[in-house]
Design a protein around this motif. Structure first.
Motif, PDB file in Angstrom:
ATOM      1  N   ILE A 236       4.949  18.709  86.548  1.00 58.04           N
ATOM      2  CA  ILE A 236       5.538  19.713  85.662  1.00 58.04           C
ATOM      3  C   ILE A 236       7.015  19.901  85.996  1.00 58.04           C
ATOM      4  O   ILE A 236       7.384  20.004  87.178  1.00 58.04           O
ATOM      5  CB  ILE A 236       4.814  21.069  85.813  1.00 58.04           C
ATOM      6  CG1 ILE A 236       3.330  20.908  85.406  1.00 58.04           C
ATOM      7  CG2 ILE A 236       5.484  22.152  84.978  1.00 58.04           C
ATOM      8  CD1 ILE A 236       2.514  22.159  85.652  1.00 58.04           C
ATOM      9  N   CYS A 237       7.814  19.938  84.991  1.00 59.05           N
ATOM     10  CA  CYS A 237       9.245  20.237  85.172  1.00 59.05           C
ATOM     11  C   CYS A 237       9.561  21.471  84.337  1.00 59.05           C
ATOM     12  O   CYS A 237       9.418  21.453  83.100  1.00 59.05           O
ATOM     13  CB  CYS A 237      10.115  19.067  84.738  1.00 59.05           C
ATOM     14  SG  CYS A 237      11.879  19.400  84.908  1.00 59.05           S
ATOM     15  N   ALA A 238       9.913  22.546  85.008  1.00 61.77           N
ATOM     16  CA  ALA A 238      10.256  23.796  84.313  1.00 61.77           C
ATOM     17  C   ALA A 238      11.763  23.935  84.242  1.00 61.77           C
ATOM     18  O   ALA A 238      12.472  23.743  85.244  1.00 61.77           O
ATOM     19  CB  ALA A 238       9.651  24.972  85.048  1.00 61.77           C
ATOM     20  N   VAL A 239      12.312  24.204  83.062  1.00 59.60           N
ATOM     21  CA  VAL A 239      13.759  24.364  82.891  1.00 59.60           C
ATOM     22  C   VAL A 239      14.045  25.801  82.438  1.00 59.60           C
ATOM     23  O   VAL A 239      13.446  26.266  81.463  1.00 59.60           O
ATOM     24  CB  VAL A 239      14.281  23.359  81.840  1.00 59.60           C
ATOM     25  CG1 VAL A 239      15.786  23.563  81.651  1.00 59.60           C
ATOM     26  CG2 VAL A 239      13.975  21.929  82.251  1.00 59.60           C
TER      27      VAL A 239
END
Length: 239
Positions: A236-239
């Motif tokens: 998961i990549c949260a921005v």
């Protein structure tokens, strides 16, 4: 001889019917040991009326495995039948069918079918009818066992007595031990009793929590392979 161990506490409604049905069994060489946890009703009086030679063992602090073990210690039979006081054998062949399940020395225990009565709740009827089917099974991996209607061999109990500290599912813990020792468990659907409530005690929350905790400790809540819900494995990549 078969020793029948019955655990009671305030079972005056059921104990007479239970003992009367035992008296009608085709197996006649039996003794009955009643393990009572401080009944305050007419349980003991009705038990003595129905079975004058009954042996009564009194205990103060009830734990299911401890109660069964105390009853077995006071008994003499080579085969030990364990029956809940509110379970009524459905016919005269109940005890014989349990005993016939020991077809070889590798069988540690036999448990029978439980069927609901008319006024059993729908929830409990569902549990009993789903759990106790019509096909006989020989379990070599599955450790399910149920002490409301069962029989074990004394020589196996000498090796594997019931857990005296468990608050419930002492039968499942015992089943796990004997299966781990390469012994087998038999489900015999022709050994039938009437049981007015289900095996999950109407899903009482505290009982469910205790059961799940014990099953976790037994390793029955673990599955092989990677857990797909493990958050440490998410990409998961949260921005």
């Amino acid at each position: 001889m078969i020793s029948i161990i019955i655990r009671t506490k305030n079972e005056e409604r059921w104990i007479g019917k239970c003992l009367q049905s035992i008296g009608k069994q085709s197996e006649k060489d039996v003794e009955i040991v009643l393990v009572d946890s401080g009944s305050t009703d007419l349980t003991l009086e009705k038990a003595r009326q129905a079975w004058p030679d009954i042996r009564i063992v009194s205990i103060e602090n009830f734990l299911p495995g401890f109660a069964i073990n105390e009853g077995i210690r006071a008994s003499q039979g080579d085969y030990i039948a364990i029956l809940s006081a509110h379970c009524i054998p459905a016919n005269e062949h109940w005890l014989a069918k349990l005993k016939q399940g020991f077809s070889d020395q590798g069988i540690a225990g036999v448990y029978g079918r439980q069927v609901p009565v008319d006024y059993t709740s729908d929830q409990d009827k569902r549990d009993l009818l789903i759990t106790f089917g019509l096909d006989r099974r020989v379990q070599v991996k599955d450790s399910f066992f149920h002490n409301a209607n069962s029989m074990i061999r004394r020589e196996v109990w000498n090796r594997f007595p019931f857990d005296e500290k468990a608050t419930n599912i002492e039968d499942r813990i015992w089943g796990r031990q004997v299966i781990s020792a390469q012994l087998k468990i038999v489900y015999e659907p022709e050994a039938v009793v009437f049981h007015h409530h289900g095996i999950h005690q109407s899903n009482i929350k505290q009982r469910m929590r205790n059961t799940v905790r014990l099953l976790d400790n037994m390793g029955l809540n673990k599955f092989p392979g990677d857990d797909p819900t493990d958050p440490h494995r998410f990409e998961i990549c949260a921005v």
